[in-house]
Design an enzyme around this catalytic site. Structure first.
Site, PDB file in Angstrom:
ATOM      1  N   LYS A 127     119.853   3.096 -64.179  1.00  0.00           N
ATOM      2  CA  LYS A 127     118.670   2.536 -64.841  1.00  0.00           C
ATOM      3  C   LYS A 127     118.367   1.195 -64.211  1.00  0.00           C
ATOM      4  CE  LYS A 127     115.957   3.570 -68.397  1.00  0.00           C
ATOM      5  NZ  LYS A 127     115.757   4.907 -68.975  1.00  0.00           N
TER       6      LYS A 127
HETATM    7  N1  GLU Z   1     112.934   6.732 -67.928  1.00  0.00           N
HETATM    8  C1  GLU Z   1     113.036   8.110 -68.301  1.00  0.00           C
HETATM    9  C2  GLU Z   1     114.264   8.324 -69.182  1.00  0.00           C
HETATM   10  O1  GLU Z   1     114.723   7.442 -69.851  1.00  0.00           O
HETATM   11  C3  GLU Z   1     112.927   9.043 -67.124  1.00  0.00           C
HETATM   12  C4  GLU Z   1     114.024   8.955 -66.107  1.00  0.00           C
HETATM   13  C5  GLU Z   1     113.775   9.809 -64.856  1.00  0.00           C
HETATM   14  O2  GLU Z   1     112.837  10.581 -64.830  1.00  0.00           O
HETATM   15  O3  GLU Z   1     114.566   9.653 -63.938  1.00  0.00           O
HETATM   16  O4  GLU Z   1     114.760   9.408 -69.317  1.00  0.00           O
END
Ligand code: GLU
Length: 478
Positions: free
Chosen positions: A109
């Site tokens: 993240k």
């Molecule tokens: N930010 C989104 C989540 O928390 C998508 C992550 C992604 O598609 O890699 O799942």
């Protein structure tokens, strides 16, 4: 951002507490539990961008929680409240989420400490490109190492800038487009990615409502039709979930909670109209066709059938959990229910469909986009017309039989159109997402109902995910 009271454990501790609860019911080899729980690495970067005549310094993070599979995957968040603990908690959730829905990624993240509303588009582009440069330089953006995506405060536009920045730095990388997902369709994206997380919430609820025994546990019956839903946060996820559930499943959105207050209408709000109002006025206040409540968060405590927290972490916490009346909560946001509130709600009999499952639609469709980028061809391009031609054969044959045998049978109106049309990219994406959400629910459900010591979906979800991550580590000889 974190809404929990100060005396409650923070977001990362909360995720660890939930992890520990599940792990205590598993038999992992000594030490593996710790290896899985901890975050592998967090990179902090401070960089300067010249804006409006002076240099502004920004702080950004990219955290890699687990590399049991690579690339690692997870969004990039733009918010003033971004901090290392938050990014690490979110990266951990990505690991478990990817394992649960079987997308072949580790968890990561990123975040940038910034209020995107304070900058114009050109400034945001400069900031994003510089952040992307810092990350790409260290392989923290890379098609086979680390693939970001949108999260709170970012969207298609930012992903297109990131992809372009990576391409400029890696001019001969034929797979450059796969370095980030959530790009606009005209810039290497895939149909249906923007709506994917909200769509996944809808598919998750549809799957839950296919199991009367599970509904009984929440004290619910019937179908989604007419169910009263409260949505907190009408951003990308909340908006799409509310829109699909009201327009396609007949549910009533009885309240929408936003930053500046809440709108309540027991007859059901018009989601599109509210969304438009927010876009034009920056908030919900002043919207004429509903009752406005200034203390928006108090509306979480209203009577309803389903509560969808779709914004920030920690909104349901020890400060309000006791007063929450919803029998079913589906966590469209990451970490909206604290570990303490989770325990309290469980004791009250509330069923919680956990974040790592409920909002996995985003990463699932990100996976499809990444595969599309690596295969350099749009889904359906090879098969679609051939499929249509074969269907045409059957329709022609049925019509010939009807004529030759004189039965006078005719096809129902609309059948031909629907049956003849081969699936395009959007239909395939939706079908793949629906299949994923159903399969992941089944895997949680088997643990939930199959073990005497498991009493909720969250622990079931963690057990499935941790089990998969553990097997993957074992296969690597760890
Ligand atoms: N930010 C989104 C989540 O928390 C998508 C992550 C992604 O598609 O890699 O799942």
């Amino acid at each position: 951002m974190d809404a929990r009271p100060v005396n409650e454990p923070g977001f990362r501790e909360s995720v660890d507490l939930m992890f520990n609860r599940a792990v205590s019911l598993m038999e992992l080899p000594p030490g593996l539990e710790e290896k899985i729980r901890v975050c592998n690495a967090t990179y902090t970067v401070r960089f300067g961008v010249r804006l409006r005549g002076s240099i502004h310094t920004f702080t950004g993070y990219r955290s890699v929680h687990s590399e049991h599979m690579e690339p690692v995957k997870g969004g990039i968040r733009y918010a003033l409240t971004v901090n290392q603990n938050e990014v690490e908690a979110l990266a951990a959730l990505m690991t478990y989420k990817c394992a649960l829905v079987e997308t072949p990624f580790g968890g990561s993240k990123g975040g940038l400490c910034i209020d995107p509303r304070e900058y114009n588009e050109h400034e945001l582009e400069q900031i994003t490109r510089r952040f992307a440069y810092e990350l790409a330089k260290r392989d923290l953006i890379h098609p086979s190492q680390n693939v970001p995506a949108p999260d709170m405060g970012t969207g298609e536009r930012e992903m297109a800038w990131i992809a372009d920045q990576y391409r400029r730095m890696n001019t001969t990388d034929i797979n450059a487009n796969a370095c980030v997902t959530g790009k606009p369709p005209h810039a290497g994206g895939i149909q249906g990615r923007t709506e994917a997380t909200g769509r996944g919430v809808q598919y998750a609820l549809q799957e839950f409502f296919r199991h009367p025994e599970d509904m009984v546990i929440a004290g619910l019956s019937g179908s989604l039709d007419g169910k009263r839903i409260i949505v907190q946060g009408l951003g990308n996820v909340g908006y799409h979930a509310a829109k699909f559930l009201s327009e396609e499943n007949g549910a009533k959105i009885t309240a929408i909670i936003e930053r500046d207050g809440a709108l309540v209408d027991e007859g059901g709000l018009n989601v599109e109209a509210v969304r438009r109002w927010i876009a034009d006025h920056g908030g919900v206040s002043g919207y004429a066709d509903a009752t406005y409540v200034e203390d928006g968060l108090s509306v979480l405590e209203n009577e309803c059938d389903i509560l969808i927290p779709a914004a920030i972490e920690g909104v349901i916490n020890l400060g309000n959990a006791e007063r929450i009346k919803a029998p079913l909560i589906i966590e469209a946001a990451n970490g909206p229910v604290t570990a303490g509130a989770d325990e309290l709600l469980r004791k009250k009999g509330c069923v919680i469909i956990p974040d790592m499952y409920a909002n996995a639609g985003g990463v699932t469709v990100s996976y499809f986009e990444w595969v599309k980028n690596l295969s350099h061809i749009r889904f359906g391009r090879m098969q679609r017309r051939q499929e249509e031609a074969r269907h045409q054969l059957i329709v022609d044959e049925l019509e010939r039989l009807s004529k030759d045998t004189g039965t006078g049978w005719t096809l129902s109106p609309g059948f031909k159109d629907k049956y003849l049309r081969g699936a395009g990219e959007l239909e395939l994406v939706r079908s793949g997402l629906d299949d994923t959400m159903r399969a992941a629910y089944q895997s949680m459900r088997e643990v939930w109902h199959g073990r005497d010591d498991v009493h909720d979906l969250r622990v079931a979800a963690y057990i499935v995910s941790i089990g998969r991550v553990a097997s993957s580590y074992r296969a690597k000889g760890l």
